[in-house]
Structure formats: structure tokens, C-alpha cells
Design an enzyme around this catalytic site. Sequence first.
Site, PDB file in Angstrom:
ATOM      1  N   ALA A   6      59.315  35.414  56.267  1.00 16.79           N
ATOM      2  CA  ALA A   6      60.064  36.660  56.419  1.00 16.79           C
ATOM      3  C   ALA A   6      61.549  36.441  56.191  1.00 16.79           C
ATOM      4  CB  ALA A   6      59.817  37.246  57.805  1.00 16.79           C
ATOM      5  N   LYS A   7      62.101  35.394  56.796  1.00 13.92           N
ATOM      6  CA  LYS A   7      63.540  35.153  56.668  1.00 13.92           C
ATOM      7  C   LYS A   7      63.908  34.694  55.257  1.00 13.92           C
ATOM      8  CE  LYS A   7      64.708  36.261  60.857  1.00 13.92           C
ATOM      9  NZ  LYS A   7      65.535  37.468  61.121  1.00 13.92           N
ATOM     10  N   ARG A  57      70.308  42.836  73.250  1.00 13.27           N
ATOM     11  CA  ARG A  57      70.368  41.513  73.884  1.00 13.27           C
ATOM     12  C   ARG A  57      70.663  40.442  72.845  1.00 13.27           C
ATOM     13  NH1 ARG A  57      65.398  38.923  73.100  1.00 13.27           N
ATOM     14  NH2 ARG A  57      63.792  40.256  72.173  1.00 13.27           N
ATOM     15  N   GLY A  85      69.903  45.553  69.138  1.00 12.16           N
ATOM     16  CA  GLY A  85      71.268  45.352  69.627  1.00 12.16           C
ATOM     17  C   GLY A  85      71.428  45.274  71.129  1.00 12.16           C
ATOM     18  N   ASN A 142      69.312  43.111  62.508  1.00 11.41           N
ATOM     19  CA  ASN A 142      69.195  41.970  63.413  1.00 11.41           C
ATOM     20  C   ASN A 142      67.837  41.888  64.108  1.00 11.41           C
ATOM     21  OD1 ASN A 142      70.315  39.866  65.451  1.00 11.41           O
ATOM     22  ND2 ASN A 142      69.646  41.556  66.757  1.00 11.41           N
ATOM     23  N   TYR A 152      57.525  33.422  60.255  1.00 11.49           N
ATOM     24  CA  TYR A 152      58.964  33.650  60.456  1.00 11.49           C
ATOM     25  C   TYR A 152      59.778  33.137  59.261  1.00 11.49           C
ATOM     26  CZ  TYR A 152      63.387  33.818  63.094  1.00 11.49           C
ATOM     27  OH  TYR A 152      64.652  34.099  63.526  1.00 11.49           O
ATOM     28  N   ALA A 153      59.434  31.930  58.792  1.00 10.88           N
ATOM     29  CA  ALA A 153      60.148  31.351  57.657  1.00 10.88           C
ATOM     30  C   ALA A 153      59.955  32.201  56.399  1.00 10.88           C
ATOM     31  CB  ALA A 153      59.675  29.923  57.407  1.00 10.88           C
TER      32      ALA A 153
END
Length: 290
Positions: free
Chosen positions: A197-198, A53, A51, A129, A194-195
Site C-alpha cells: 500500500a505504501k 492521534r 487526525g 494520513n 502495508y508495504a
Amino acid sequence: MSLAMFMGLTLPSASALALGRAGRFAAQQRFAARGAVQMAADGPVCIVTGGSRGLGRAIALSLGKEGCRVVVNYAASAAAAEAVVEEIKGLGGDGVAVQADMSSPEGINTLFKATADAFDDPVGVLVNNAGITRDTLILRMKQQQWEDVINTNLNGVFYASQAAAKTMCKARKGRIINIASVVGKIGNPGQANYAAAKGGVIAMTMTMAKELASRGVTCNAVAPGFISSDMTDVLDEKIVSEVMKGIPAGRFGKPEEVAGLVKFLALDPAADYITGHCINVDGGIAIGTC
């Protein structure tokens, strides 16, 4: 204008009385406004991981502006996190900065213990986040690059959600919002870790929603596309031009546009019946995959 300021003026008595009444009314309004801010700071306890930045900062500030008590989690920059907390307090909310490693269960335990120590009430809102990237092509990707991203971006979301769900289920209310990405829906060269994980976060969100709905807990995901940030600001113009070709809206998104949706899902009574969804904030990049 205060009563002391009226005392230095030479006015007819009728005017002085009228202005005096106006001054007292204004003072009452200011007192009521201060009281409203103090009351507003009793809003729900919200954890925003990562949280300090970017998107996390925008989300933390949007919740703080609504009078929430915000836990600003950070990995490295204490100064940045403390600055966000001060901004939150200036907006009428309350907050605390907590350093914790979101890639490990131990770090997440530290985060939730610090939250319990800071505020009397249990966590009412969790915004997952925190995330990292370690981009490279599949054939070049090292084991550590894969594991670093999976541990933070997927495992961290699971363990934080599990910790929050335990207290939310007891309270029979709560909202979990996971920051996913359109990359988790459409893929992106150089971002297999990344893909994955998301995409996992999106599937996990739907599963959590089904498990927790009967206990009054909603779980939703938000999938941003290209959002303006320090990283996009330094991109070469040719790269920006190429990226823009794939964005129907013809521009990058703003952090506040993502934060606005998160705030709605986190706080608005109209979101009580929304759970198990992944909502794109992407200017149309992933049209057809909603």
C-alpha cells in the site's frame, strides 16, 4: 497593565502620564495581536485524515498553529478529535472534527461534504494520513487482512486525492501530502500488505504530481521511519534495542519532526516548486533509497 490598574496608584503626574502612554501602547499591541489571530484563522482549509492521534494529531496542530482551518478526520474516537479541534482553536486556528470511513468512496464523499458545509472556501491542503496495519507473514495472511489495509492505506488515498484535486484544479492551486512509509521503499517482514500500500502511495504521488503540476497543484509524499508513539512506548526493551541497530541516528523520531516537514510542504511558498517527491523522515534507515 491596564488603565484601571493605574488608577489605584499614587504616583507623580509625570510618571502617571508615562505609564498611561505605556499602558495604551500595550493595549494597542494586545488588540493587534488578537486581530492577527483572527486574521490567521482565515488560513487555508486543510483536511488531515486520521487526525485525532499520533502523527495526524501532530500534523493537525502544526497547521492549526499557522492559522489554518483544519478538518480533523477520525474513525472512532470523537472525544480525541474534538480535543484536537479545541487545541487548534487555542493556537489561533479554526477546526472541525468529522467522522468518516477512509476505506470507502462513500466515506470520503461524506468527509468532503462536511468540509464544504463547515467552511466557505474550498480545500487548499489535503494530508492523507489515515492508515491501519494488519501484520502477519505472507503465508498466513488472510484475504480480509490484505484488503483492509489496501482499502484504507491505498484506495482511500486515491479517492481522497481525486476529490481534492477536482476543486484544487479549479482554483489552480493546492497541495496534497501523502503520508507513506520507509516500509514502502525497503519492505518489512510481516507487512506485505502495508508495504504494498505504501509503495503504491509513493508511485501514485509521482503520477499525480505529473498530472496536476500544470494546474498549480503540488503532490508530495513523506515517508516516516520509526516514530515515537503509544505503540512504541510499550515495546519490550530488547525489541527497541534491536530496532535501534538499524537506525543510524540512534533514536526514534518525534511526531513533530514529521509534522514540521508536512507543514513546510503544505504552507511555505518555498515549497511551490517541489512536487513529485517522497522525502524520508527516518533517521537514516532508508539511506540510498531517497
